[in-house]
Design an enzyme around this catalytic site. Structure first.
Site, PDB file in Angstrom:
ATOM      1  N   GLN A 108       0.747  -1.211   0.050  1.00  0.00           N
ATOM      2  CA  GLN A 108      -0.111  -0.109  -0.211  1.00  0.00           C
ATOM      3  C   GLN A 108       0.863   1.246   0.120  1.00  0.00           C
ATOM      4  O   GLN A 108       0.371   2.422  -0.223  1.00  0.00           O
ATOM      5  CB  GLN A 108      -0.769   0.190   1.211  1.00  0.00           C
ATOM      6  CG  GLN A 108      -1.986  -1.223   1.345  1.00  0.00           C
ATOM      7  CD  GLN A 108      -2.462  -1.260   2.743  1.00  0.00           C
ATOM      8  OE1 GLN A 108      -3.608  -0.462   3.023  1.00  0.00           O
ATOM      9  NE2 GLN A 108      -1.842  -2.087   3.354  1.00  0.00           N
ATOM     10  N   HIS A 126      -1.552   1.631  -4.074  1.00  0.00           N
ATOM     11  CA  HIS A 126      -1.870   3.035  -3.917  1.00  0.00           C
ATOM     12  C   HIS A 126      -1.023   4.041  -4.566  1.00  0.00           C
ATOM     13  O   HIS A 126      -0.986   5.083  -4.482  1.00  0.00           O
ATOM     14  CB  HIS A 126      -1.903   3.518  -2.380  1.00  0.00           C
ATOM     15  CG  HIS A 126      -3.081   2.664  -1.706  1.00  0.00           C
ATOM     16  ND1 HIS A 126      -2.964   2.557  -0.210  1.00  0.00           N
ATOM     17  CD2 HIS A 126      -4.022   2.170  -2.101  1.00  0.00           C
ATOM     18  CE1 HIS A 126      -4.028   2.167   0.014  1.00  0.00           C
ATOM     19  NE2 HIS A 126      -4.740   1.523  -1.058  1.00  0.00           N
ATOM     20  N   CYS A 134      -1.709  13.617 -14.934  1.00  0.00           N
ATOM     21  CA  CYS A 134      -2.632  14.718 -15.092  1.00  0.00           C
ATOM     22  C   CYS A 134      -4.090  14.613 -14.291  1.00  0.00           C
ATOM     23  O   CYS A 134      -4.494  13.626 -14.464  1.00  0.00           O
ATOM     24  CB  CYS A 134      -2.781  14.823 -16.440  1.00  0.00           C
ATOM     25  SG  CYS A 134      -4.102  16.206 -16.910  1.00  0.00           S
ATOM     26  N   CYS A 154      -0.046  20.234 -17.118  1.00  0.00           N
ATOM     27  CA  CYS A 154       0.057  19.280 -17.927  1.00  0.00           C
ATOM     28  C   CYS A 154       0.650  19.575 -19.265  1.00  0.00           C
ATOM     29  O   CYS A 154       0.060  20.705 -19.916  1.00  0.00           O
ATOM     30  CB  CYS A 154      -1.309  18.370 -18.011  1.00  0.00           C
ATOM     31  SG  CYS A 154      -1.050  17.086 -19.403  1.00  0.00           S
ATOM     32  N   CYS A 157      -2.253  18.973 -22.034  1.00  0.00           N
ATOM     33  CA  CYS A 157      -3.619  19.515 -22.068  1.00  0.00           C
ATOM     34  C   CYS A 157      -3.958  20.613 -21.242  1.00  0.00           C
ATOM     35  O   CYS A 157      -5.005  21.296 -21.036  1.00  0.00           O
ATOM     36  CB  CYS A 157      -4.663  18.342 -21.633  1.00  0.00           C
ATOM     37  SG  CYS A 157      -4.890  18.035 -19.791  1.00  0.00           S
TER      38      CYS A 157
HETATM   39  C1  BJW Z   1       4.717  -1.129  12.334  1.00  0.00           C
HETATM   40  C2  BJW Z   1       6.128  -0.548  12.868  1.00  0.00           C
HETATM   41  C3  BJW Z   1       7.126  -1.449  12.514  1.00  0.00           C
HETATM   42  C4  BJW Z   1       4.265   0.896  13.183  1.00  0.00           C
HETATM   43  N1  BJW Z   1       6.755  -2.589  12.234  1.00  0.00           N
HETATM   44  N2  BJW Z   1       4.767  -2.245  11.876  1.00  0.00           N
HETATM   45  C5  BJW Z   1     -16.397   2.105   4.791  1.00  0.00           C
HETATM   46  C6  BJW Z   1     -16.067   0.703   4.870  1.00  0.00           C
HETATM   47  C7  BJW Z   1     -15.184   0.360   3.927  1.00  0.00           C
HETATM   48  C8  BJW Z   1     -14.527   1.213   3.147  1.00  0.00           C
HETATM   49  C9  BJW Z   1     -14.965   2.379   3.028  1.00  0.00           C
HETATM   50  C10 BJW Z   1     -15.738   2.998   4.135  1.00  0.00           C
HETATM   51  N3  BJW Z   1     -15.738   4.191   3.838  1.00  0.00           N
HETATM   52  C11 BJW Z   1     -15.061   4.692   2.520  1.00  0.00           C
HETATM   53  C12 BJW Z   1     -14.258   3.406   2.367  1.00  0.00           C
HETATM   54  C13 BJW Z   1     -13.367   3.347   1.225  1.00  0.00           C
HETATM   55  C14 BJW Z   1     -12.110   3.894   1.789  1.00  0.00           C
HETATM   56  C15 BJW Z   1     -11.767   3.367   3.052  1.00  0.00           C
HETATM   57  O1  BJW Z   1     -11.198   2.133   2.950  1.00  0.00           O
HETATM   58  N4  BJW Z   1     -11.901   3.879   4.215  1.00  0.00           N
HETATM   59  C16 BJW Z   1     -11.390   3.545   5.515  1.00  0.00           C
HETATM   60  C17 BJW Z   1     -10.579   4.522   6.177  1.00  0.00           C
HETATM   61  C18 BJW Z   1     -12.800   3.135   6.089  1.00  0.00           C
HETATM   62  N5  BJW Z   1     -11.210   3.265   0.596  1.00  0.00           N
HETATM   63  C19 BJW Z   1     -11.040   4.019  -0.516  1.00  0.00           C
HETATM   64  O2  BJW Z   1     -11.584   5.188  -0.705  1.00  0.00           O
HETATM   65  C20 BJW Z   1     -10.167   3.438  -1.287  1.00  0.00           C
HETATM   66  N6  BJW Z   1     -10.792   3.335  -2.619  1.00  0.00           N
HETATM   67  C21 BJW Z   1     -11.854   2.563  -2.989  1.00  0.00           C
HETATM   68  O3  BJW Z   1     -12.307   2.088  -1.998  1.00  0.00           O
HETATM   69  O4  BJW Z   1     -12.507   2.793  -4.210  1.00  0.00           O
HETATM   70  C22 BJW Z   1     -13.979   2.277  -4.414  1.00  0.00           C
HETATM   71  C23 BJW Z   1     -14.687   3.293  -3.610  1.00  0.00           C
HETATM   72  C24 BJW Z   1     -14.716   4.434  -4.097  1.00  0.00           C
HETATM   73  C25 BJW Z   1     -15.799   5.309  -3.296  1.00  0.00           C
HETATM   74  C26 BJW Z   1     -16.419   4.958  -2.194  1.00  0.00           C
HETATM   75  C27 BJW Z   1     -16.411   3.409  -1.691  1.00  0.00           C
HETATM   76  C28 BJW Z   1     -15.661   2.788  -2.377  1.00  0.00           C
HETATM   77  C29 BJW Z   1      -8.835   4.212  -1.780  1.00  0.00           C
HETATM   78  C30 BJW Z   1      -7.984   3.944  -0.656  1.00  0.00           C
HETATM   79  C31 BJW Z   1      -6.907   5.125  -0.768  1.00  0.00           C
HETATM   80  C32 BJW Z   1      -5.770   5.128   0.414  1.00  0.00           C
HETATM   81  N7  BJW Z   1      -4.907   6.321   0.447  1.00  0.00           N
HETATM   82  C33 BJW Z   1      -3.984   6.513   1.122  1.00  0.00           C
HETATM   83  C34 BJW Z   1      -3.305   7.561   0.879  1.00  0.00           C
HETATM   84  C35 BJW Z   1      -2.235   7.310  -0.069  1.00  0.00           C
HETATM   85  C36 BJW Z   1      -1.305   8.291  -0.815  1.00  0.00           C
HETATM   86  C37 BJW Z   1      -0.406   8.903   0.192  1.00  0.00           C
HETATM   87  O5  BJW Z   1       0.344   8.033   0.873  1.00  0.00           O
HETATM   88  O6  BJW Z   1      -0.829  10.030   0.643  1.00  0.00           O
HETATM   89  O7  BJW Z   1      -3.192   5.297   1.385  1.00  0.00           O
HETATM   90  S1  BJW Z   1      -4.561   6.639   2.821  1.00  0.00           S
HETATM   91  C38 BJW Z   1      -3.495   5.761   3.917  1.00  0.00           C
HETATM   92  O8  BJW Z   1      -4.051   4.689   4.337  1.00  0.00           O
HETATM   93  C39 BJW Z   1      -2.365   5.422   2.531  1.00  0.00           C
HETATM   94  C40 BJW Z   1      -1.850   3.945   3.096  1.00  0.00           C
HETATM   95  O9  BJW Z   1      -1.482   3.062   1.962  1.00  0.00           O
HETATM   96  C41 BJW Z   1      -3.476   3.486   3.652  1.00  0.00           C
HETATM   97  C42 BJW Z   1      -3.322   2.340   4.712  1.00  0.00           C
HETATM   98  O10 BJW Z   1      -2.622   2.880   5.672  1.00  0.00           O
HETATM   99  P1  BJW Z   1      -1.469   1.704   6.573  1.00  0.00           P
HETATM  100  O11 BJW Z   1      -0.374   1.262   5.429  1.00  0.00           O
HETATM  101  O12 BJW Z   1      -2.244   0.725   6.960  1.00  0.00           O
HETATM  102  O13 BJW Z   1      -0.920   2.693   7.575  1.00  0.00           O
HETATM  103  P2  BJW Z   1      -1.171   2.818   9.114  1.00  0.00           P
HETATM  104  O14 BJW Z   1      -0.844   4.173   9.546  1.00  0.00           O
HETATM  105  O15 BJW Z   1      -2.933   2.983   9.336  1.00  0.00           O
HETATM  106  O16 BJW Z   1      -0.788   1.780   9.981  1.00  0.00           O
HETATM  107  C43 BJW Z   1       0.447   1.480  10.151  1.00  0.00           C
HETATM  108  C44 BJW Z   1       0.720   0.173  11.038  1.00  0.00           C
HETATM  109  O17 BJW Z   1       1.987  -0.285  11.039  1.00  0.00           O
HETATM  110  C45 BJW Z   1       0.250   0.320  12.396  1.00  0.00           C
HETATM  111  O18 BJW Z   1      -0.819  -0.686  12.747  1.00  0.00           O
HETATM  112  C46 BJW Z   1       1.196   0.138  13.458  1.00  0.00           C
HETATM  113  O19 BJW Z   1       1.127  -0.281  14.456  1.00  0.00           O
HETATM  114  C47 BJW Z   1       2.254  -0.410  12.190  1.00  0.00           C
HETATM  115  N8  BJW Z   1       3.695  -0.242  12.659  1.00  0.00           N
HETATM  116  N9  BJW Z   1       5.722   0.734  13.229  1.00  0.00           N
HETATM  117  C48 BJW Z   1       5.500  -3.042  11.753  1.00  0.00           C
HETATM  118  N10 BJW Z   1       8.187  -0.796  12.935  1.00  0.00           N
END
Ligand code: BJW
Length: 252
Positions: A108, A126, A134, A154, A157
């Site tokens: 991710q 991601h 763009c 861009c 465009c």
């Molecule tokens: C360690 C450590 C060490 C610390 N060793 N571990 C309700 C239900 C279900 C889904 C949805 C909902 N409402 C909305 C949604 C959809 C939404 C979603 O899931 N929201 C939830 C928050 C509820 N998802 C989307 O919108 C996705 N698209 C989609 O579903 O399209 C269809 C759709 C469209 C419209 C409506 C509904 C569906 C897109 C998701 C895009 C996420 N984007 C981001 C930003 C990316 C760009 C950027 O970097 O700026 O992606 S958000 C952020 O979260 C980033 C990450 O990839 C992602 C996940 O986070 P991650 O990697 O898990 O990090 P953390 O900080 O959460 O956790 C870190 C972990 O590491 C912790 O557990 C620590 O303990 C651990 N840790 N040190 C090992 N040393």
């Protein structure tokens, strides 16, 4: 010998399963890059979302409202990533890929640290912060004329340029998503590393593996919604656990 502050014991049955595995699939999140100095998102004190509002920075509407703010925030993060180096967790996964018949690394993360560690088969769910596209037409843009205007425009465009990352409410790249779900269904061991397991659809990948009866392992210092369901939970930082796992695997 890995520099270990915690006592890590890898269950012998897990080692045996890893040795026998033909296809290992791995899902990583921000936690794997934490030991490289790249901030996670949701950790209480240090996560990006503790200081910045995702609604203001990580949605298409945020970009439309204030494109300059969003561009500059990503510029700052690009700089952080450029200064970071892969840590022993990234390196161990790159080495694990070498010794497995089939290995699918699904991330991710947008930081490119797996590739810099030497991982070859990386599925970026991601996007990547170092690519630009763009906003209007979605095409990847590698070069644009020097400008003081932020975001730049861009050259094809005239639309605004944005990072090639997936924001909330946006679809994930279809091919990457398909490959990831296929790997989760077909692998014989699934590892979920450094992710809070709350963002969909990535958070469903280990659940798909579990539904198939596939051995699923979580590596995380903190419990997540996945923890109670996995076959093995290895609590601790991935930069310490993964090298020990690899070393145990390499022992005769
Ligand atoms: C360690 C450590 C060490 C610390 N060793 N571990 C309700 C239900 C279900 C889904 C949805 C909902 N409402 C909305 C949604 C959809 C939404 C979603 O899931 N929201 C939830 C928050 C509820 N998802 C989307 O919108 C996705 N698209 C989609 O579903 O399209 C269809 C759709 C469209 C419209 C409506 C509904 C569906 C897109 C998701 C895009 C996420 N984007 C981001 C930003 C990316 C760009 C950027 O970097 O700026 O992606 S958000 C952020 O979260 C980033 C990450 O990839 C992602 C996940 O986070 P991650 O990697 O898990 O990090 P953390 O900080 O959460 O956790 C870190 C972990 O590491 C912790 O557990 C620590 O303990 C651990 N840790 N040190 C090992 N040393």
């Amino acid at each position: 010998m890995p520099n270990s502050d915690i006592s890590i014991s890898i269950p012998p049955k897990l080692v045996a399963e890893l040795r026998a595995a033909q296809h290992v699939a791995v899902l990583t999140g921000a936690g794997i890059s934490a030991e490289s100095g790249v901030p996670t998102f949701r950790e209480a004190q240090t996560g990006l979302w503790a200081k910045y509002d995702p609604e203001e920075l990580a949605t298409p509407y945020a970009f439309q409202r204030n494109p300059r703010l969003v561009w500059e925030w990503y510029d700052w993060r690009r700089e952080l990533v450029a200064q970071a180096n892969p840590n022993p967790g990234h390196l161990a996964l790159a080495e694990l890929e070498q010794r497995m018949p089939k290995f699918t690394l699904i991330t991710q993360n947008v930081d490119g640290l797996h590739q810099r560690a030497g991982s070859r088969n990386v599925i970026e769910l991601h996007g990547n912060i170092n690519r630009t596209k763009c906003f209007d037409q979605g095409g990847i843009i590698d070069f644009w004329p020097p400008t003081t205007e932020l975001p730049p425009r861009c050259p094809r465009c005239g639309g605004l340029l944005r990072p090639d990352v997936v924001w909330f409410g946006e679809s994930l790249p279809q091919k990457a998503l398909h490959t990831a779900f296929t790997a989760a269904e077909q692998c014989d061991l699934f590892l979920s590393i450094g992710t809070s397991s709350v963002v969909q659809p990535a958070a469903s990948l280990p659940l798909v593996a579990l539904e198939q009866g596939i051995t699923t392992v979580e590596i995380n210092p903190n419990p997540t919604p996945l923890s109670a369901r996995v076959t093995y939970m290895l609590p601790g930082p991935s930069g310490q656990i993964l090298p020990v796992l690899l070393e145990t695997l390499n022992q005769p």
